[in-house]
Scaffold this motif. Sequence first.
Motif, PDB file in Angstrom:
ATOM      1  N   LEU A 590       0.933  -1.119   0.107  1.00 48.34           N
ATOM      2  CA  LEU A 590      -0.098   0.138   0.006  1.00 48.34           C
ATOM      3  C   LEU A 590       1.056   1.250   0.082  1.00 48.34           C
ATOM      4  N   VAL A 591       0.808   2.142  -1.102  1.00 52.23           N
ATOM      5  CA  VAL A 591       1.541   3.093  -1.244  1.00 52.23           C
ATOM      6  C   VAL A 591       0.783   4.356  -1.792  1.00 52.23           C
ATOM      7  N   ALA A 592       0.974   5.604  -1.384  1.00 51.34           N
ATOM      8  CA  ALA A 592       0.211   6.519  -2.105  1.00 51.34           C
ATOM      9  C   ALA A 592       0.500   6.837  -3.602  1.00 51.34           C
ATOM     10  N   GLY A 593      -0.301   6.893  -4.408  1.00 47.17           N
ATOM     11  CA  GLY A 593      -0.208   7.053  -5.787  1.00 47.17           C
ATOM     12  C   GLY A 593      -0.160   5.429  -6.449  1.00 47.17           C
ATOM     13  N   GLY A 594      -0.409   4.495  -5.655  1.00 44.70           N
ATOM     14  CA  GLY A 594      -0.487   3.402  -6.230  1.00 44.70           C
ATOM     15  C   GLY A 594      -1.852   2.844  -7.129  1.00 44.70           C
ATOM     16  N   ALA A 595      -1.996   1.863  -7.670  1.00 39.03           N
ATOM     17  CA  ALA A 595      -3.041   1.578  -8.443  1.00 39.03           C
ATOM     18  C   ALA A 595      -4.397   1.416  -7.679  1.00 39.03           C
ATOM     19  N   SER A 596      -5.450   1.982  -8.470  1.00 36.18           N
ATOM     20  CA  SER A 596      -6.630   2.161  -8.008  1.00 36.18           C
ATOM     21  C   SER A 596      -7.683   0.912  -8.710  1.00 36.18           C
ATOM     22  N   ARG A 597      -6.890  -0.012  -9.450  1.00 36.17           N
ATOM     23  CA  ARG A 597      -7.709  -0.936 -10.193  1.00 36.17           C
ATOM     24  C   ARG A 597      -6.805  -2.310 -10.323  1.00 36.17           C
ATOM     25  N   LEU A 598      -7.215  -3.185  -9.966  1.00 33.14           N
ATOM     26  CA  LEU A 598      -6.453  -4.725  -9.863  1.00 33.14           C
ATOM     27  C   LEU A 598      -7.210  -5.459 -10.939  1.00 33.14           C
ATOM     28  N   PRO A 599      -6.874  -5.557 -12.267  1.00 33.66           N
ATOM     29  CA  PRO A 599      -7.319  -6.612 -13.316  1.00 33.66           C
ATOM     30  C   PRO A 599      -6.628  -8.054 -12.785  1.00 33.66           C
TER      31      PRO A 599
END
Length: 606
Positions: A590-599
């Motif tokens: 978990l990091v700021a700016g990480g992905a907001s979608r996991l396909p």
Amino acid sequence: MASRARVRAPELVGEGGWLNTGGKDLTLADLRGKIVIADFWTFCCINCLHVLDELRELEEKHRDTVVIVGVHSPKFVHEADHQAVVDAVARYEVEHPVLDDPALVTWKQYAVRAWPTLVVIDPEGYVVAQHAGEGHAHAIERLVEELEQEHAAKGTLRRGDGPYVPPEPVAGALKFPGKAVRLPGGGFLVADSGHHSLVELAADGETVLRRIGDGERGLVDGAAPRFSEPQGLALVPEGLELGYDVVVADTVNHALRGLRLADGSVTTLAGTGRQWWQGSPTSGPATGVDLSSPWDVAFFDGRVWIAMAGVHQLWAFDPAAGTVAVAAGTTNEGLVDGPSAEAWFAQPSGLAVSPDGEKLWVADSETSAVRWVSRETNEVRTAVGTGLFDFGHRDGAAGQALLQHPLGVTALPDGSVAIADTYNHALRRFDPRSGEVTTLATDLREPSGAVLVDGDIVVVESARHRLTRLRLPEEAVQVESVAHRTQRAATEVAPGTLRLDVVFSAPTGQKLDERYGPSTRLLVSATPPELLVSGAGADTALSRELVLSAELTEGVLHVSAMAASCDDDPDIEYPACHVHQQDWGVPVKLVAGGASRLPLVLAGLE
């Protein structure tokens, strides 16, 4: 035929080099004109072994147009050892080229997230499909037929022999033996898995007295039986008259077999020969219920308990009633203790009953754990191990001790348990009284089980193709402590809302058939559970909005997806249906700016 996305396939690269090619290094250019199926696998993974078996028929039928390439992508440190990959290719009779990619270079280039994953590359070198998990052979078969027609018409299909070169056979009485038991006369019965047979050895553990099975794969009963990679063995307790003396876990036949020692005859006790799938019966008359890769068996609390590696459960066969049923586990893969019906396992592969009959010890291989079932409370508890991604060789207090993919457990007279710590090439011991884990012996080669003999212990050294007799030491062997985590890179995601999308496209000629209710299922959980603020649980939609905690920095998302597709033809009264399923354990950071979608691709292309 419908148009497809044109994505150029990355090169196949691995520092371990190529196997089954006669020493030649392959490139995608060498394979141009062929339909290439890249099978991303690792040899610890039961689902990967299922896929190897699923692909055998397709491989044979389309041998002049299709080249399957196994891309070996290790989870455990031991699986990055080149000789271990060589052994695994021989053990599982892999009859196609294999790329040894210990650093996961090609895995990363293809953005693979799960074992197993199949990627289809057309004769011009473009990726046309990706499938994660099991149950995709029929879909790939249809795609292959379409590609054959399309590229034959274009003149881009090249027929003829592929690059597979079989290795030289190795002679020996045993070939990757699995488990062994001591017979009443003092000799041994060994599951000779690589020869698809059982072997009776004399008391010296070397002299062959007889072989049961002709060495060919098959599910044949009677006086001339056949097996397919048998593993576990359990002697029928004295005084119990059943008409057979040994129960055999016939792993790749998905069956239990009964052996009568007097004449070597065999009967099928449980299983149909077909692999269990989600939605199949979980109890009933034993020979009418599908099983899934039974790996070991043990008589416990009046029944034959089964380490059902293929579905991460324990089942039990009642020999008196002739029935079989789930005894523990949910089919979810992981390490969760509690009431048997709620516990999670991960490829249970070894069983042993404590001397007092109160505990059933379990070697839970994929979590590198030793666990037990309590006869009194019917609960599952963990003695050693923490989860799917932590492993190593560390002795000491059980809470911090580490194993690496153990396949066998043996109950010792003092109440402790010996552990065949397979990928550490060691024999370990857990003592419940002291709560300590120690090392009894090292320099074994993939030990998979052990048998007590007059105060000594006889270890099945699977990758050395032999039984090895050891004295149980009075003092533990001192070993250097090592700890590992899987090499898989964590996916960086942002805290807060995360969109989870499982991508699924039904095969050509099929559709999601919802005449009788939803045909898809999605189950989500996390380790630790606090990682998921919301979004956990089961539902039928293949997309879901998750909310991740801002208080944690890392964890694992456990995602299980299933989709059933059926023939899309209204004129077919009874359409054929197929189940596609996969479990993902996705390490996340978990990091700021990480992905907001996991396909996650179950079948199709993202």
